[in-house]
Design a protein around this motif. Structure first.
Motif, short mmCIF file in Angstrom:
data_model
loop_
_atom_site.label_atom_id
_atom_site.label_comp_id
_atom_site.label_asym_id
_atom_site.label_seq_id
_atom_site.Cartn_x
_atom_site.Cartn_y
_atom_site.Cartn_z
N TYR A 53 0.87 -1.18 0.00
CA TYR A 53 0.00 0.00 0.00
C TYR A 53 0.90 1.23 0.00
O TYR A 53 1.73 1.39 0.89
N PRO A 54 0.75 2.12 -0.98
CA PRO A 54 1.65 3.27 -1.09
C PRO A 54 1.32 4.39 -0.12
O PRO A 54 0.21 4.47 0.42
N PHE A 55 2.27 5.28 0.06
CA PHE A 55 2.06 6.50 0.83
C PHE A 55 0.88 7.27 0.25
O PHE A 55 0.73 7.40 -0.97
N GLY A 56 0.03 7.77 1.13
CA GLY A 56 -1.13 8.54 0.69
C GLY A 56 -2.34 7.71 0.32
O GLY A 56 -3.38 8.27 -0.04
N PHE A 57 -2.25 6.39 0.44
CA PHE A 57 -3.35 5.51 0.02
C PHE A 57 -4.44 5.44 1.08
O PHE A 57 -4.18 5.42 2.27
N GLY A 58 -5.67 5.35 0.63
CA GLY A 58 -6.81 5.16 1.52
C GLY A 58 -8.09 5.20 0.73
O GLY A 58 -8.28 6.07 -0.13
N LEU A 59 -8.98 4.24 0.96
CA LEU A 59 -10.24 4.14 0.23
C LEU A 59 -11.37 4.82 0.98
O LEU A 59 -11.21 5.27 2.12
N SER A 60 -12.52 4.88 0.35
CA SER A 60 -13.72 5.52 0.90
C SER A 60 -14.92 4.64 0.56
O SER A 60 -14.83 3.74 -0.29
N TYR A 61 -16.06 4.90 1.20
CA TYR A 61 -17.29 4.21 0.84
C TYR A 61 -17.91 4.80 -0.43
O TYR A 61 -18.88 4.28 -0.95
N THR A 62 -17.33 5.91 -0.90
CA THR A 62 -17.73 6.48 -2.18
C THR A 62 -16.53 6.41 -3.11
O THR A 62 -15.46 5.91 -2.75
N THR A 63 -16.67 6.92 -4.32
CA THR A 63 -15.56 6.96 -5.27
C THR A 63 -15.35 8.39 -5.71
O THR A 63 -16.29 9.19 -5.78
N PHE A 64 -14.08 8.71 -6.00
CA PHE A 64 -13.73 10.05 -6.45
C PHE A 64 -13.05 9.96 -7.81
O PHE A 64 -12.22 9.08 -8.05
N THR A 65 -13.42 10.86 -8.68
CA THR A 65 -12.85 10.91 -10.01
C THR A 65 -12.07 12.21 -10.17
O THR A 65 -12.56 13.29 -9.83
N TYR A 66 -10.87 12.08 -10.70
CA TYR A 66 -10.00 13.24 -10.92
C TYR A 66 -9.99 13.61 -12.40
O TYR A 66 -9.82 12.74 -13.27
N GLY A 67 -10.15 14.89 -12.68
CA GLY A 67 -9.97 15.38 -14.03
C GLY A 67 -8.49 15.57 -14.33
O GLY A 67 -7.62 15.31 -13.49
N ASP A 68 -8.19 16.03 -15.53
CA ASP A 68 -6.80 16.30 -15.89
C ASP A 68 -6.28 17.53 -15.15
O ASP A 68 -7.04 18.44 -14.79
N VAL A 69 -4.98 17.56 -14.95
CA VAL A 69 -4.34 18.71 -14.30
C VAL A 69 -4.29 19.88 -15.29
O VAL A 69 -3.84 19.73 -16.43
N LYS A 70 -4.79 21.03 -14.85
CA LYS A 70 -4.76 22.24 -15.66
C LYS A 70 -3.78 23.23 -15.02
O LYS A 70 -3.84 23.48 -13.81
N LEU A 71 -2.89 23.76 -15.84
CA LEU A 71 -1.86 24.67 -15.35
C LEU A 71 -2.10 26.07 -15.90
O LEU A 71 -2.38 26.24 -17.09
N SER A 72 -1.99 27.08 -15.03
CA SER A 72 -2.23 28.46 -15.47
C SER A 72 -1.18 28.91 -16.48
O SER A 72 -1.43 29.76 -17.33
N LYS A 73 0.03 28.33 -16.38
CA LYS A 73 1.13 28.62 -17.31
C LYS A 73 1.98 27.36 -17.44
O LYS A 73 1.98 26.52 -16.54
N THR A 74 2.68 27.25 -18.52
CA THR A 74 3.65 26.16 -18.66
C THR A 74 5.07 26.68 -18.73
O THR A 74 6.03 25.92 -18.61
N ASP A 75 5.21 27.99 -18.94
CA ASP A 75 6.52 28.63 -18.93
C ASP A 75 6.48 29.79 -17.94
O ASP A 75 5.67 30.71 -18.08
N LEU A 76 7.36 29.72 -16.94
CA LEU A 76 7.38 30.74 -15.91
C LEU A 76 8.79 31.27 -15.72
O LEU A 76 9.77 30.62 -16.10
N LYS A 77 8.85 32.44 -15.07
CA LYS A 77 10.14 33.06 -14.86
C LYS A 77 10.15 33.77 -13.50
O LYS A 77 9.18 34.40 -13.12
N GLY A 78 11.27 33.61 -12.80
CA GLY A 78 11.48 34.35 -11.55
C GLY A 78 10.44 34.07 -10.50
O GLY A 78 10.10 32.92 -10.22
N ASN A 79 9.87 35.13 -9.93
CA ASN A 79 8.96 35.00 -8.80
C ASN A 79 7.49 34.91 -9.19
O ASN A 79 6.61 35.26 -8.41
#
Length: 756
Positions: free
Chosen positions: A630-656
């Motif tokens: 069983y991996p770190f962060g693992f744990g089930l529920s009596y329900t199921t959860f679905t994750y969408g794709d990861v959306k990023l505000s930018k893919t190229d960033l600079k500095g702060n």
């Protein structure tokens, strides 16, 4: 002008603190001017008349030393009346009437016991964890205490080590967040209040990396590993304002922590700016003799020179420092500095104003083990449990089910509280059978013990150190007990098998080389499995365990750790669906001990095995998968959860610049539930080898059936930083992967490039 008004409150607060510090400094300086050398050294002496004993030494002549002013504090006694008696001796009979402070190992509650810390960490709920510490502080101070030897923040990556139960698992980011929450809970904003106390972060440092998982053993690691993975939770506690630090038993760079100047002075005080007191662990000054560093006088001088202020139980300071001063082996300034820090702690606790402020005899009845604290314990325990398996949605059970309740932990009050329940009263605990009857009075329960916790005479003897026995041996034979359990199962709809470790099979001095279920219980489960009845395994444990057979043959597995005073009620709440489990593992479960250490954030290797078909000349085993059970962060529920794709505000960033990472979480099941959304960052190219991924954020989200929510994480360059080969905390330009998911192994990902 707006900026000026904005900073005025800060400037005012700084001025008040400066005035307060000046007043304290003047008071302490005046007091120390009146103290003899012997009285100053006496303040450095922490003793126990018995009670919370974790070594072979118990202090002698305590009363006489109190009258002489040769004791700075006591631990191991509780109750306003008893504490008052000791304080009376100090403030009425000693020459300068300097008050004592009183401490205890308040680890996961005081009288109202919460889940063991490893279980608490699996809630991933900082407000809840802080609340548990707040209640513990209220109870402890009502019981006469003003100092808690907690939190224990050691990162532990070897579940053989017994004290893994006392910490928050394997991850430095989560461990740091929990360390801060615990310090806030114990100390509040100002630990001079009568319902807050001084916390003591322990064990400084690296104790959780003891070789072979054997307690008190040596530790050896690189500085990068130390700074990156093991030191952060201690620093987080210091940054949160913890009042005291306890040194550890192990050595660091071949010097025991208790006498390690680099650790206690250069790192803790100079680099981190810690200004509180440092206390040794139980006789760890004396134990440096066994580390081959010299006799008691030599190691006591070494500890003082290193920056240790207070000697717990060993009395090496008391008996040798005067001689060492005469011989020039220590300085007067070193003694004065240690004494000053102890007196400052007493001042901050308000003991010079009122030595009896924590000894209100009216408080215990109103504030200890109340219906309100028990209710909180029940709620907190339920949120710590981790559902590891639930085939065909066997759980939750129906409240009118016919249940064969079996196992040696189903009706064992002695084992509900878990290790380090020093002030707890196990007779007040709720067992699993009691909890089921409370929650599901319509259920038909047939109980059978089924097995002893263990039949191994050596393990029994070594576990049953503190009376009454945790492992009770039934007069019947193992075969008779199993037969009774099988007979009960045949007439039931479902089997609930309550199995696992005894409370003190984990904790201090409770390392195990075999971290599976004891054979007696495994034989019981195998016999029950042959009945063909659906079976729920309720697992009591203080560590990650090897559960290969169980994971294949049980229909459901609910890990309940050791749930504390309200364990039975909380377990029943989850078994019958009053609460939908939401816990997530904070310690990786290995398939066998040969995989240890097995952690989610392991380093890259030049010949990685990436779950493809087995191949020679890869970093893998001949006889087992690289993957954990069983991996770190693992744990089930009596329900199921679905994750969408990861959306990023930018893919190229600079500095702060700031990156926002989004994911849509949907409750795709039929009941409300909470999900811990975890965010990890992977550094693709760096100047030193990096982890495959590191936890950098998490959120616990409650969703109704069919409900969706956009979960966002703000990412700055702070989450990209690591310790380079010069031990500089910095980040480097390049590609990074943002992972978001339900556990460390199941994530959705997006890639970015970030330039300086």
């Amino acid at each position: 002008m707006k900026k000026l008004f904005a900073i005025l409150p800060v400037l005012f607060a700084v001025q008040l603190f400066a005035q307060s510090d000046a007043k304290m400094n003047a008071f302490v300086t005046n007091l120390m001017s009146k103290m003899t050398l012997e009285e100053k050294i006496g303040q450095l002496n922490l003793v126990t008349p018995g009670g919370a004993v974790t070594g072979s030494v118990v202090s002698k002549g305590v009363d006489e030393n109190l009258r002489k002013g040769f004791v700075g504090g006591l631990f191991g006694i509780t109750g306003p009346e008893k504490v008052r008696q000791a304080q009376d001796i100090a403030v009425k009979n000693s020459r300068l009437k300097i008050p004592l402070f009183f401490g205890l190992d308040v680890i996961h509650g005081h009288k109202t016991l919460f889940p063991i810390p490893l279980g608490l960490s699996c809630s991933w709920d900082m407000a809840l964890i802080e609340r548990s510490a707040r209640i513990a502080a209220t109870e402890a101070t009502a019981d006469g205490l003003c100092w808690a030897f907690s939190p224990m923040v050691d990162i532990a990556r070897d579940p053989r080590w017994g004290r893994v139960s006392e910490g928050s698992g394997e991850d430095p980011y989560l461990g740091s967040e929990i360390a801060k929450a615990m310090v806030r809970g114990y100390q509040g904003k100002d630990y001079s209040s009568t319902n807050t106390l001084m916390a003591c972060v322990k064990h400084f440092a690296l104790y959780g990396a003891a070789e072979a998982g054997r307690d008190y053993n040596s530790v050896d690691m690189s500085k990068i590993k130390m700074y990156e993975y093991y030191l952060p939770p201690y620093k987080a506690a210091v940054d949160a304002g913890v009042g005291s630090v306890m040194s550890s038993f192990n050595d660091i760079d071949a010097v025991p922590a208790t006498g390690n100047k680099w650790l206690l002075t250069d790192l803790l005080r100079r680099q981190w700016g810690f200004k509180g007191l440092v206390v040794s662990d139980y006789t760890s000054v004396n134990e440096m003799v066994n580390h081959s560093l010299g006799d008691l006088q030599t190691v006591s001088a070494l500890a003082l020179h290193a920056g240790l202020d207070m000697d717990m139980v060993g009395e090496g300071f008391l008996t040798t420092l005067k001689k060492s001063l005469k011989e020039g082996k220590v300085t007067q300034k070193q003694i004065d500095d240690a004494c000053r820090r102890i007196l400052e702690a007493k001042y901050k606790l308000g003991l010079f104003t009122d030595p009896y402020r924590y000894m209100d005899e009216s408080r215990p009845a109103k504030e200890i083990l109340t219906p309100e604290t028990r209710k909180a314990a029940r709620e907190i325990a339920a949120r710590s449990f981790v559902l590891l398996k639930n085939d065909a949605q066997l759980l939750p059970l129906k409240k009118d089910a016919s249940i064969a309740l079996v196992g040696p932990l189903a009706d064992s009050k002695r084992n509900m509280l878990g290790t380090w329940s020093v002030a707890g009263d196990f007779t007040k605990a709720i067992t699993v059978i009691e909890g089921i009857k409370n929650v599901a009075p319509g259920a038909k329960i047939t109980y059978a013990k089924g097995a002893n916790i263990s039949d191994d005479s050596m393990l029994i003897k070594r576990t049953n150190v503190f009376p009454p026995d945790e492992i009770e041996i039934d007069k019947r034979s193992p075969a008779e007990m199993i037969a009774e359990a099988v007979a009960a199962a045949k007439n039931a709809d479902v089997i609930v098998a309550v199995v696992g470790e005894a409370a003190d099979m984990t904790g201090e001095a409770s390392s195990r080389s075999d971290i599976g279920l004891p054979e007696s219980q495994l034989e019981l489960l195998k016999a029950l499995a042959k009945t063909g009845k659906p079976m729920v395994m309720v697992l009591f444990n203080g560590r990650a365990m090897t559960l290969n057979w169980e994971s294949k043959n049980m229909n459901s597995i609910l890990d309940v750790w050791f749930g504390g005073t309200e364990a039975g009620n909380a377990i029943a709440d989850v078994l019958f669906g009053n609460y939908n489990p939401s816990g997530k593992l904070t310690s990786t479960f290995p398939r066998n001990v040969g995989q240890i250490p097995i952690i989610y954030n392991h380093k890259h290797t030049g010949r990685p095995f990436n779950n493809e078909e087995w191949a020679k000349f890869k970093s893998n085993y001949l006889d087992v998968s690289n993957d954990p059970l069983y991996p770190f962060g693992f744990g089930l529920s009596y329900t199921t959860f679905t994750y969408g794709d990861v959306k990023l505000s930018k893919t190229d960033l600079k500095g702060n610049e700031t990156l926002t990472a989004l994911v849509t979480l949907t409750n795709s099941g039929k009941v409300a539930g909470e999900e811990v959304v975890q965010m990890y960052v992977a550094d693709v190219v760096a100047s030193v080898t990096r982890s495959v991924k590191d936890l950098k954020g998490f959120q616990k989200i409650l969703l109704q059936p069919g409900e969706s929510k956009e979960v966002s994480f703000k990412i700055t360059t702070e989450q990209l930083k690591f310790f380079n080969s010069n031990l500089k905390w910095d980040w480097e330009s390049g590609d990074f992967i943002i992972h978001i998911g339900t556990n460390s192994s199941e994530v959705k990902s997006g890639k970015i490039n970030w330039k300086k």
